[in-house]
Design an enzyme around this catalytic site. Structure first.
Site, PDB file in Angstrom:
ATOM      1  N   HIS A  34      32.924  -4.717  35.458  1.00 31.55           N
ATOM      2  CA  HIS A  34      33.448  -4.076  36.672  1.00 31.55           C
ATOM      3  C   HIS A  34      34.662  -3.195  36.338  1.00 31.55           C
ATOM      4  O   HIS A  34      35.766  -3.383  36.853  1.00 31.55           O
ATOM      5  CB  HIS A  34      33.816  -5.128  37.734  1.00 31.55           C
ATOM      6  CG  HIS A  34      33.901  -4.557  39.116  1.00 31.55           C
ATOM      7  ND1 HIS A  34      33.446  -5.230  40.230  1.00 31.55           N
ATOM      8  CD2 HIS A  34      34.377  -3.373  39.584  1.00 31.55           C
ATOM      9  CE1 HIS A  34      33.648  -4.485  41.316  1.00 31.55           C
ATOM     10  NE2 HIS A  34      34.225  -3.347  40.933  1.00 31.55           N
ATOM     11  N   ARG A  73      27.476  -2.251  43.404  1.00 34.88           N
ATOM     12  CA  ARG A  73      27.714  -3.670  43.632  1.00 34.88           C
ATOM     13  C   ARG A  73      26.523  -4.466  43.105  1.00 34.88           C
ATOM     14  O   ARG A  73      25.371  -4.024  43.208  1.00 34.88           O
ATOM     15  CB  ARG A  73      27.886  -3.973  45.129  1.00 34.88           C
ATOM     16  CG  ARG A  73      29.207  -3.516  45.725  1.00 34.88           C
ATOM     17  CD  ARG A  73      30.392  -4.359  45.222  1.00 34.88           C
ATOM     18  NE  ARG A  73      31.652  -3.958  45.821  1.00 34.88           N
ATOM     19  CZ  ARG A  73      32.548  -3.131  45.262  1.00 34.88           C
ATOM     20  NH1 ARG A  73      32.311  -2.596  44.073  1.00 34.88           N
ATOM     21  NH2 ARG A  73      33.679  -2.849  45.879  1.00 34.88           N
TER      22      ARG A  73
END
Ligand code: NDP
Ligand code: OXD
Length: 309
Positions: free
Chosen positions: A272, A224
């Site tokens: 991502h 993250r």
């Protein structure tokens, strides 16, 4: 009874259709408003709006559409009594292992410099340290970190792992807790972050961590964006303390057009995509878990509320 599917992702309708294929006898509602919630038993979610889950009166379980659950715990009104389940999907897990291997090999083989040489039509052969001497450190040895470690072990990289709790680890040297962090970083020529984002791990990749790495180390962050203190990362790259970074995740996604990461010569950006949520395999895993819940059978991926992963 019904299942409520909550997600703003572009693929949300396709994912919900895939869940409907797996559970043809269930009523599945997609992104409906709070007025229709009386019969909702289960919520299947990605980044639910704050307070939305708290308004479902008979909710029995929450299923994440991803392996991470930080997007659920970000909701300060998350109902305290409802269990949360993370996704465990072998396809997603295998993809993460691919991504980590690809980027470890990229940094190990010095591919950034060859890309730059090709652009300048330069024929230059650089030294290549032996694989058996390139130390790879993995932060987080959960579902994804373990799979990445197993894949890397097949190449012969010496491995180290860092976790919250102590363990015997056959694949390499195991470190744990805050006390184990610096010694772990000190032997990580290539550092892979696969931690969950929790209050304990937020901002863990900061100036202190970069300074503890061997000079010129490479970072791969596929966990993250919140793990990284971005200004510290740019400073470490600019000073040469850190040699390179591959970043798949960012504090704010999509990454802003004017963000310095895009054009930084030592940063590789991916949007991502380290491991993708496939509608069919995700739906299968969640449908199986809903079946287990109904049968009172042991569930997969129950999240510990106190730890938040
Ligand atoms: P798991 O929950 O299975 O494993 C978490 C690991 O991190 C465990 O080994 C745990 O230690 C360790 N850990 C947690 N907190 C700490 C801490 N404070 N200090 C040290 N170690 C800690 O997670 P997954 O492997 O399934 O996934 C990791 C993350 O990857 C997800 O949370 C998600 O954010 C991200 N992700 C990113 C994707 C992408 O496409 N970029 C796709 C999917 C996930 P212990 O073993 O001691 O409990
Ligand atoms: C996940 C993700 O958590 O896609 O699965 O990031």
């Amino acid at each position: 009874m019904a299942i409520l599917f909550l997600s703003d992702a572009a693929a949300a309708t396709a994912w919900a259709d895939a869940l409907a294929n797996e559970l043809p006898d269930e009523v599945i509602r997609v992104n409906t408003g709070p007025g229709d919630d009386g019969d909702v038993e289960f919520a299947v979610v990605w980044q639910p709006a704050k307070g939305r889950l708290a308004r479902i009166p008979n909710l029995r379980a929450i299923f994440s559409l991803g392996a991470g659950v930080d997007h659920i715990f970000a909701d300060s009104e998350l109902p305290a009594h409802v269990p949360v389940f993370r996704l465990i999907d072998p396809v997603l897990t295998a993809q993460m292992a691919e991504y980590v291997v690809m980027n470890v090999l990229w940094h190990h083989r010095g591919m950034d410099q060859y890309a730059a040489h090709q652009a300048g039509r330069r024929w230059r052969q650089a030294d290549l340290p032996r694989t058996a001497r390139r130390r790879v450190g993995i932060m987080g040895l959960g579902v994804l970190g373990s799979a990445a470690a197993e894949a890397l072990a097949r190449f012969g990289f010496p491995l180290a792992g860092w976790t919250r709790t102590a363990r015997d680890w056959p694949l390499g040297e195991a470190f744990h807790g805050r006390g184990g962090l610096r010694p772990f970083l000190a032997i990580s020529d290539i550092l892979v972050c696969l931690l969950p984002l929790t209050p304990e791990t937020e901002g863990i990749l900061d100036a202190g961590a970069f300074a503890a790495l061997p000079s010129g180390a490479a970072l791969i962050n596929a966990a993250r964006g919140g793990h990284v203190v971005e200004a510290d990362l740019i400073d470490a790259l600019d000073s040469g303390a850190l040699g390179a970074a591959t970043l798949d995740v960012f504090a704010t996604e999509p990454l802003a057009q004017d963000h310095p990461f895009w054009a930084h010569p030592r940063v590789r950006v991916t949007p991502h995509v380290a491991a993708i949520t496939y509608g069919d395999t995700t739906a299968r895993e969640i449908a199986l878990n809903i079946g287990r819940f109904r049968a009172g059978a042991p569930m997969s991926g129950l999240v510990d509320r106190a730890r938040r992963y």
